[in-house]
Scaffold this motif. Structure first.
Motif, PDB file in Angstrom:
ATOM      1  N   VAL A   1      22.584   5.066  70.443  1.00  0.00           N
ATOM      2  CA  VAL A   1      22.458   6.277  69.638  1.00  0.00           C
ATOM      3  C   VAL A   1      21.654   7.311  70.406  1.00  0.00           C
ATOM      4  CG1 VAL A   1      21.621   7.277  67.473  1.00  0.00           C
ATOM      5  CG2 VAL A   1      22.569   4.957  67.488  1.00  0.00           C
TER       6      VAL A   1
ATOM      7  N   ALA B   1      26.400  11.141  63.376  1.00  0.00           N
ATOM      8  CA  ALA B   1      25.753   9.896  62.951  1.00  0.00           C
ATOM      9  C   ALA B   1      25.571   9.843  61.441  1.00  0.00           C
ATOM     10  CB  ALA B   1      24.400   9.739  63.650  1.00  0.00           C
TER      11      ALA B   1
ATOM     12  N   ILE C   1      19.456  10.500  62.660  1.00  0.00           N
ATOM     13  CA  ILE C   1      20.683   9.882  62.164  1.00  0.00           C
ATOM     14  C   ILE C   1      20.797  10.149  60.657  1.00  0.00           C
ATOM     15  CG2 ILE C   1      20.647   8.093  63.932  1.00  0.00           C
ATOM     16  CD1 ILE C   1      19.554   6.164  61.776  1.00  0.00           C
TER      17      ILE C   1
ATOM     18  N   LEU D   1      23.228   0.821  62.383  1.00  0.00           N
ATOM     19  CA  LEU D   1      23.397   1.155  63.795  1.00  0.00           C
ATOM     20  C   LEU D   1      22.620   0.236  64.730  1.00  0.00           C
ATOM     21  CD1 LEU D   1      23.187   5.044  63.402  1.00  0.00           C
ATOM     22  CD2 LEU D   1      25.241   3.700  63.921  1.00  0.00           C
TER      23      LEU D   1
ATOM     24  N   SER E   1      28.804   6.477  61.504  1.00  0.00           N
ATOM     25  CA  SER E   1      27.993   5.252  61.542  1.00  0.00           C
ATOM     26  C   SER E   1      28.773   4.034  61.063  1.00  0.00           C
ATOM     27  CB  SER E   1      26.724   5.442  60.701  1.00  0.00           C
ATOM     28  OG  SER E   1      25.926   6.480  61.234  1.00  0.00           O
TER      29      SER E   1
ATOM     30  N   VAL F   1      26.976   6.771  69.927  1.00  0.00           N
ATOM     31  CA  VAL F   1      26.946   7.682  68.783  1.00  0.00           C
ATOM     32  C   VAL F   1      26.012   8.829  69.125  1.00  0.00           C
ATOM     33  CG1 VAL F   1      26.422   7.945  66.326  1.00  0.00           C
ATOM     34  CG2 VAL F   1      27.328   5.769  67.175  1.00  0.00           C
TER      35      VAL F   1
ATOM     36  N   ASP G   1      24.550  12.875  67.901  1.00  0.00           N
ATOM     37  CA  ASP G   1      24.419  13.839  66.808  1.00  0.00           C
ATOM     38  C   ASP G   1      23.576  15.001  67.307  1.00  0.00           C
ATOM     39  OD1 ASP G   1      23.661  15.155  64.218  1.00  0.00           O
ATOM     40  OD2 ASP G   1      24.746  13.437  63.405  1.00  0.00           O
TER      41      ASP G   1
ATOM     42  N   PHE H   1      20.857   3.402  57.337  1.00  0.00           N
ATOM     43  CA  PHE H   1      21.561   3.791  58.554  1.00  0.00           C
ATOM     44  C   PHE H   1      20.967   3.106  59.790  1.00  0.00           C
ATOM     45  CE2 PHE H   1      23.386   7.047  55.911  1.00  0.00           C
ATOM     46  CZ  PHE H   1      24.573   7.385  56.540  1.00  0.00           C
ATOM     47  N   GLU H   2      19.666   2.968  59.819  1.00  0.00           N
ATOM     48  CA  GLU H   2      19.034   2.293  60.960  1.00  0.00           C
ATOM     49  C   GLU H   2      19.561   0.874  61.108  1.00  0.00           C
ATOM     50  OE1 GLU H   2      14.875   2.578  60.193  1.00  0.00           O
ATOM     51  OE2 GLU H   2      14.724   4.669  60.884  1.00  0.00           O
TER      52      GLU H   2
ATOM     53  N   GLU I   1      29.591   0.829  63.475  1.00  0.00           N
ATOM     54  CA  GLU I   1      29.225  -0.554  63.119  1.00  0.00           C
ATOM     55  C   GLU I   1      30.440  -1.461  63.136  1.00  0.00           C
ATOM     56  OE1 GLU I   1      28.878  -4.102  60.989  1.00  0.00           O
ATOM     57  OE2 GLU I   1      30.011  -2.394  60.136  1.00  0.00           O
TER      58      GLU I   1
END
Length: 389
Positions: free
Chosen positions: A216, A9, A37, A209, A14, A30, A32, A205-206, A18
């Motif tokens: 996630v 992630a 993330i 995603l 990422s 996704v 990790d 990143f939030e 997306e």
């Protein structure tokens, strides 16, 4: 049924998640193995409330309009130009002093008590540069530009600590990343776009995603989930040798141990990072995050970095024998029809963040051009998954 299982992630995983979800409308899982993330760019508020980077300082810079525009969909920016000082001993006196790195006009004048101009310092460096017939190693790069003394002051010890190898044993690409300047520009980078995500990397990143087609799961290992979750294709951003069960042996990496400290003072050092090239100092650099983030806080958090041969894989070691081993794994990767290998670890190359974003966007374009979008409910795939085939 997921169209894609993306392992990792960080930036590579990422960005691809997306794009696949937004442009192609496909369902993406996704995962990790870490509990968060954002990969190595992960940042968070520590116990004191200081925004800090868990895995050392990540400074965004790029010359790519495309990469900057893409990431700008998920964050606003705080302009920031990174500056680094190196703590070294002044030739002739042995006194410790801090001077700009990359080496520039002010570095030379401060170290040697001179008042050279731009044109004069160029001649000064040329007089000290050593003739190297063919630039092959990291030592060759530096001594051919600035000579032996500056090489030993700024590069030899730092490189030995970072890589556990002498610069004469490392590919030229390692020290070629650090320029030498004859002007007074003390910025570490000179890219067109230099900025930090205004609310931090994790928030960026939030948003990246936060798509209904993206699921996630953190704290999950690929080996645990690959046979449990139906999926059509895989994007792998982990170590390429791990994917193939270390069939030809492990690819070597350098790692880091981070020592985070929160101090009861507003500022610790005058710039974001101070390098410590001397071999007798066990760490390579100290970074202070408030310079990067612009956060106002009565306390400050710093990180000391100790290079290590053990731990998470961060830096592929650029030596011919390692590249030859990677080529064997690359041949296996190229033979995979439903797996894409993207990112620093998957391609065994040191990439900056913007380069990984660019690589991920280019990979998406290749996927989009070569694969028709998947039907969300492929009856045959569902039947086979239910039957355990």
């Amino acid at each position: 049924m997921f169209d894609w299982l993306i392992v990792g992630a960080g930036f590579a995983g990422s960005v691809l998640a997306e794009r696949l979800a937004t442009v192609r409308g496909e369902k993406v899982l996704v995962i990790d193995r870490r509990p968060h993330i954002a990969g190595n760019a992960y940042d968070h508020l520590d116990e004191a409330g200081v925004l800090m980077h868990r895995y050392g300082p990540h400074i965004f810079h790029t010359n790519s309009q495309q990469v900057f525009d893409y990431l700008s969909r998920f964050t606003s920016w705080r302009p920031y130009e990174h500056r680094v000082l190196a703590e070294v001993k002044q030739p002739g006196t042995g006194n410790t002093m801090r001077v700009p790195i990359p080496i520039n006009l002010d570095t030379i004048n401060s170290l040697y008590g001179l008042s050279l101009t731009e044109s004069e310092v160029e001649q000064w460096m040329a007089e000290r540069a050593e003739t190297v017939d063919a630039i092959r190693t990291s030592e060759d790069v530096v001594v051919s530009k600035v000579g032996r003394e500056l090489y030993e002051l700024f590069f030899r010890g730092y490189t030995r600590k970072q890589w556990a190898l002498d610069p004469s044993e490392l590919d030229k690409s390692v020290t070629a990343r650090v320029p030498t300047r004859t002007n007074t520009d003390d910025r570490y980078f000179t890219d067109t776009f230099q900025a930090m995500p205004a609310e931090g990397y994790t928030k960026m990143f939030e948003r990246m995603l936060a798509h209904p087609n993206i699921t996630v799961r953190t704290g999950v290992d690929y080996a645990e989930i690959r046979d449990q979750v139906p999926h059509r294709r895989v994007i792998w951003s982990g170590p390429v040798d791990e994917y193939f069960g270390f069939r030809y042996g492990k690819l070597p990496y350098r790692s880091l141990r981070f020592e985070h400290k929160t101090l009861d003072q507003a500022e610790y050092q005058p710039v974001g990072t101070v390098n410590y090239p001397a071999e007798e100092v066990p760490y390579t650099r100290i970074s202070e995050y408030k310079h990067l983030t612009g956060q106002q806080h009565p306390k400050t958090t710093i990180t000391l970095e100790y290079p290590s041969g053990e731990g998470d894989p961060y830096y592929p070691i650029p030596r011919p024998e390692n590249q030859a081993l990677y080529k064997r794994y690359e041949a296996l990767a190229d033979a995979q029809t439903d797996v894409w290998f993207v990112g620093r670890l998957a391609t065994y190359r040191y990439y900056n963040m913007d380069q990984i974003v660019g690589q991920a966007l280019a990979t998406f374009n290749r996927i989009d051009a070569s694969l028709p979008p998947e039907a969300a409910n492929d009856d045959e795939m569902l039947r086979r998954a239910a039957a355990g085939d």
